[in-house]
Design an enzyme around this catalytic site. Sequence first.
Site, PDB file in Angstrom:
ATOM      1  N   LEU A  18      62.956  65.109 -63.604  1.00  0.00           N
ATOM      2  CA  LEU A  18      62.250  63.818 -63.568  1.00  0.00           C
ATOM      3  C   LEU A  18      60.921  63.941 -62.829  1.00  0.00           C
ATOM      4  O   LEU A  18      59.916  63.334 -63.212  1.00  0.00           O
ATOM      5  CB  LEU A  18      63.130  62.758 -62.887  1.00  0.00           C
ATOM      6  CG  LEU A  18      62.550  61.338 -62.916  1.00  0.00           C
ATOM      7  CD1 LEU A  18      62.429  60.830 -64.345  1.00  0.00           C
ATOM      8  CD2 LEU A  18      63.397  60.378 -62.087  1.00  0.00           C
ATOM      9  N   LYS A 112      62.756  51.313 -46.767  1.00  0.00           N
ATOM     10  CA  LYS A 112      64.043  51.992 -46.877  1.00  0.00           C
ATOM     11  C   LYS A 112      65.144  51.092 -47.407  1.00  0.00           C
ATOM     12  O   LYS A 112      65.231  49.928 -47.046  1.00  0.00           O
ATOM     13  CB  LYS A 112      64.458  52.546 -45.520  1.00  0.00           C
ATOM     14  CG  LYS A 112      63.767  53.837 -45.243  1.00  0.00           C
ATOM     15  CD  LYS A 112      64.211  54.472 -43.955  1.00  0.00           C
ATOM     16  CE  LYS A 112      63.289  55.614 -43.645  1.00  0.00           C
ATOM     17  NZ  LYS A 112      63.833  56.916 -43.972  1.00  0.00           N
ATOM     18  N   ILE A 432      48.961  64.260 -32.205  1.00  0.00           N
ATOM     19  CA  ILE A 432      50.422  64.106 -32.298  1.00  0.00           C
ATOM     20  C   ILE A 432      51.113  65.438 -32.572  1.00  0.00           C
ATOM     21  O   ILE A 432      52.330  65.546 -32.493  1.00  0.00           O
ATOM     22  CB  ILE A 432      50.779  63.039 -33.352  1.00  0.00           C
ATOM     23  CG1 ILE A 432      50.013  61.740 -33.064  1.00  0.00           C
ATOM     24  CG2 ILE A 432      52.262  62.740 -33.401  1.00  0.00           C
ATOM     25  CD1 ILE A 432      50.218  61.175 -31.668  1.00  0.00           C
ATOM     26  N   GLY A 433      50.363  66.471 -32.902  1.00  0.00           N
ATOM     27  CA  GLY A 433      50.990  67.793 -33.018  1.00  0.00           C
ATOM     28  C   GLY A 433      50.452  68.645 -34.134  1.00  0.00           C
ATOM     29  O   GLY A 433      49.895  69.706 -33.908  1.00  0.00           O
ATOM     30  N   SER A 434      50.618  68.198 -35.384  1.00  0.00           N
ATOM     31  CA  SER A 434      50.211  69.079 -36.472  1.00  0.00           C
ATOM     32  C   SER A 434      48.724  68.936 -36.769  1.00  0.00           C
ATOM     33  O   SER A 434      48.134  67.861 -36.603  1.00  0.00           O
ATOM     34  CB  SER A 434      51.031  68.790 -37.726  1.00  0.00           C
ATOM     35  OG  SER A 434      50.916  67.442 -38.099  1.00  0.00           O
ATOM     36  N   GLU A 485      51.074  73.411 -34.983  1.00  0.00           N
ATOM     37  CA  GLU A 485      52.303  73.552 -35.785  1.00  0.00           C
ATOM     38  C   GLU A 485      52.124  74.279 -37.129  1.00  0.00           C
ATOM     39  O   GLU A 485      52.784  73.920 -38.104  1.00  0.00           O
ATOM     40  CB  GLU A 485      52.960  72.171 -36.020  1.00  0.00           C
ATOM     41  CG  GLU A 485      53.214  71.389 -34.751  1.00  0.00           C
ATOM     42  CD  GLU A 485      53.842  69.992 -34.988  1.00  0.00           C
ATOM     43  OE1 GLU A 485      54.408  69.761 -36.070  1.00  0.00           O
ATOM     44  OE2 GLU A 485      53.764  69.162 -34.061  1.00  0.00           O
ATOM     45  N   CYS A 644      56.697  56.772 -35.349  1.00  0.00           N
ATOM     46  CA  CYS A 644      55.718  56.239 -36.277  1.00  0.00           C
ATOM     47  C   CYS A 644      56.345  55.247 -37.224  1.00  0.00           C
ATOM     48  O   CYS A 644      56.043  55.195 -38.383  1.00  0.00           O
ATOM     49  CB  CYS A 644      54.987  57.342 -37.016  1.00  0.00           C
ATOM     50  SG  CYS A 644      56.024  58.667 -37.569  1.00  0.00           S
ATOM     51  N   GLU A 666      52.396  54.456 -33.921  1.00  0.00           N
ATOM     52  CA  GLU A 666      51.478  54.157 -35.020  1.00  0.00           C
ATOM     53  C   GLU A 666      51.064  52.694 -34.922  1.00  0.00           C
ATOM     54  O   GLU A 666      51.898  51.805 -35.008  1.00  0.00           O
ATOM     55  CB  GLU A 666      52.222  54.415 -36.332  1.00  0.00           C
ATOM     56  CG  GLU A 666      51.463  54.047 -37.568  1.00  0.00           C
ATOM     57  CD  GLU A 666      52.320  54.240 -38.821  1.00  0.00           C
ATOM     58  OE1 GLU A 666      53.125  55.182 -38.871  1.00  0.00           O
ATOM     59  OE2 GLU A 666      52.175  53.423 -39.735  1.00  0.00           O
ATOM     60  N   HIS A 695      47.064  58.244 -42.630  1.00  0.00           N
ATOM     61  CA  HIS A 695      47.541  58.185 -44.016  1.00  0.00           C
ATOM     62  C   HIS A 695      46.382  58.032 -44.997  1.00  0.00           C
ATOM     63  O   HIS A 695      46.568  58.126 -46.198  1.00  0.00           O
ATOM     64  CB  HIS A 695      48.513  57.014 -44.195  1.00  0.00           C
ATOM     65  CG  HIS A 695      49.744  57.169 -43.364  1.00  0.00           C
ATOM     66  ND1 HIS A 695      50.726  58.082 -43.676  1.00  0.00           N
ATOM     67  CD2 HIS A 695      50.148  56.584 -42.212  1.00  0.00           C
ATOM     68  CE1 HIS A 695      51.679  58.026 -42.763  1.00  0.00           C
ATOM     69  NE2 HIS A 695      51.345  57.123 -41.864  1.00  0.00           N
TER      70      HIS A 695
HETATM   71  N1  GLN Z   1      54.673  66.376 -34.364  1.00  0.00           N
HETATM   72  C1  GLN Z   1      54.813  65.960 -35.729  1.00  0.00           C
HETATM   73  C2  GLN Z   1      53.475  66.149 -36.435  1.00  0.00           C
HETATM   74  O1  GLN Z   1      52.473  66.041 -35.791  1.00  0.00           O
HETATM   75  C3  GLN Z   1      55.206  64.511 -35.829  1.00  0.00           C
HETATM   76  C4  GLN Z   1      55.472  64.087 -37.246  1.00  0.00           C
HETATM   77  C5  GLN Z   1      56.063  62.710 -37.396  1.00  0.00           C
HETATM   78  O2  GLN Z   1      55.956  61.872 -36.528  1.00  0.00           O
HETATM   79  N2  GLN Z   1      56.643  62.415 -38.506  1.00  0.00           N
HETATM   80  O3  GLN Z   1      53.417  66.386 -37.622  1.00  0.00           O
HETATM   81 ZN    ZN Z   2      54.490  60.189 -36.653  1.00  0.00          ZN
END
Ligand code: GLN
Ligand code: ZN
Length: 763
Positions: A18, A112, A432-434, A485, A644, A666, A695
């Site tokens: 699909l 969801k 936030i990390g990545s 990351e 988030c 967020e 986003h």
């Molecule tokens: N530390 C993760 C990132 O920065 C957090 C991802 C998330 O909150 N979904 O991608």
């Molecule tokens: Zn997040």
Amino acid sequence: MVLATNLGFPRIGAKRELKKATESYWKGEISEEDLLAAGREIRRTNWLMQKEAGLSHIPVGDFSFYDIMLDMSALLGAVPDRYHWNGGPVGLDVYFSMARGNSKLTAMEMTKWFDTNYHYIVPEFEQSHSFKLSSRKIFDEMEEAKALGIPARPVLIGPVTFLSMGKAKDGSDPLALLPQLLPVYKEILEKLKSQGAEWVQMDEPMLALDLSESQKEGLKTAYAALHGIGPKILVATYFEGLRDNLPLAASLPVEALHIDLRRGAGQLDSVLGALPEGMILSLGLVDGRNIWRNNLRASLDLAKKAVAKLGSDRVWIAPSCSLLHSPIDLDRETVMDPQLKSWLAFAKQKLFEISWIATALERGEAAIANELVTSDAVVKDRATSPRIHNPEVKKRMDSLLPSMMERKSLFKMRQVIQQESLALPKFPTTTIGSFPQTATIREARAAFKKGTLDLAGYTAAMKEEIAEVVRFQEEIGIDVLVHGEPERNDMVEYFGEQLAGYTFSQNGWVQSYGSRYVKPPIIFGDVSRPRPMTVEWSSYAQSLTSLPMKGMLTGPITMLFWSFVRDDQPKSDTCYQIALALRDEVLDLEAAGIRVIQIDEPAIREGLPLRKDNWETYLKWAVNSFRLSAAGVRDETQIHTHMCYAEFNDIIHSIGDMDADVISIETSRSQMELLEAFVNYKYPNEIGPGVYDIHSPRVPETHEMLVLLEKAAMVLDPSQIWVNPDCGLKTRAWAEVKPALTNMVEAAKLVRGLYPGTSYHSS
Ligand code: GLN
Ligand code: ZN
């Protein structure tokens, strides 16, 4: 006769057919004809598989090109005005614009489905439009099924659930629309009857929730109106026991009721006691939401009880809920460890389990003697296998102490100590990390997995990336750095792969939304950490800079809820085990000189039970698990967390109880509205409200972010505030991230200038 039945089957195809078909159609690579043919082929395969398994009621209408609630909106003509629908049958163009938006129009909201990881398209109700039958899909599929000799049972979302899960644009109670909606349902039922449907399945999972008065009244009105005009009605409830809604459910004028005996495990006796004369009971015995092989003997015991009370003509065997939430075919797992594999059942295997249970009830247990032997053996194996039961882990679990969930000092004290040791400016900046997952990174990771790149080559590639990310952050003036990351494809899988007690499937995909599928890891046994997981990367990154480098972990609650979890012990125990493993990692990071550690918990809210009276218990173990993972550190080590998901209002106390030194959330898309919960609660610790919507590809201007920060500084103590994006940057491109973060640092500098009197952490 005890019938073997099903409530719904995954629609994505065992080989993700699909996804391929819809995405090619969206790109214009295949025609509408091709797409429709792909859909027909998937349905045919699914139906024949169910027929072969021996099912007497096979769902029709459970297939969808995107989402079943969206199909319902199309069927009922609930198309928002902005899609310029001409009022005729809803075509694929309108349908996919509603699902995904297009160059001019925004998509409908998606959220969801109950407490699953499946997302549905939220129906939108406008004052101006009335409902009318607007799609032939379900009727066409009925004809298709009939032509194949399928014993078809059409499936609809019931009117009360359909309205309750939607939103009226003017904010009014959508249930008020029921009188306008029911005539269309009537028309649908009449048509289905004229097509020869003997039964129709009306899904009313709302019956598992706390119901409002208008919902209760709505259920009564709806089924009084729908009864007797079309096929016989099965009302399907799932995801929870009926509890106080049982008298209501049992009083509905319908011919059959489905109950979930996995989630509502203890409800059989009370349901048997409440069921009116003549009503058929569909027993949800085979878990539609998890991947464990059914304990046939236990299921038979329950089913026999029902047959003894009701007689075999009034008992059906079914999955607990639609199999939509389960991967499709275990037979396609060719590299999985055979012992682990023997413990599992995916959707196809579950069909046979349903069938075996019905067969045993009809013809005696001897008729499934072999299946029972296997099932008993699996039950025993799982109860005793040393691969599941790790005495070391059990010992640690037995010696958990409340003090292990307490930081050494209270936040106010830690704050002073951290201020001294970290020496950050006020309004400190971080991410936030990545960082962007470039093609180079993904190729290196894939090549390493395939074996075409060796460990040394892979490590070098990742280190190069980390060095670049560190250099960039230093250059633009970020205060607390991250390593980016690059080594992680997924925030849960990365840790699952390194923890004992986790395993992975090759093809265990389930639909998350539209053409996006996920392959959740499987937690089969006691969880432990054989060796450090992130220390090498984080210490390397720290070695490149004198600024604080933030260690980055996925928290226990998120690790739990984004996996298939074992069903042989409470979820809370599994969560504590993961927390203990993460606690070791946190302490190793600290010992390696990492002074700031972030433990992400984006899933905390989605773990909330469906019924409010279960919230407190859940929140307690969820919060304690987080604290267990974090609280071992010294006062000078700063613990961050990140979430988030919107709407913190009803769980803000628990977020406070997590006692992270800093939380990032967020907020940018809601223009800081989501901060309100923290403000009203007087959130005492530090907080980074996201100022940059990650986003969107749009690069936010310095000024916009400054405005958001000023907004935050008006309602929070300026010395509490951090400056960061909404979430990780992995889905963005460097071309966007560079200017956006540069502007963000600039905004932080400007806001610092506006609050010259405030020294960081002065309060
Ligand atoms: N530390 C993760 C990132 O920065 C957090 C991802 C998330 O909150 N979904 O991608
Ligand atoms: Zn997040």
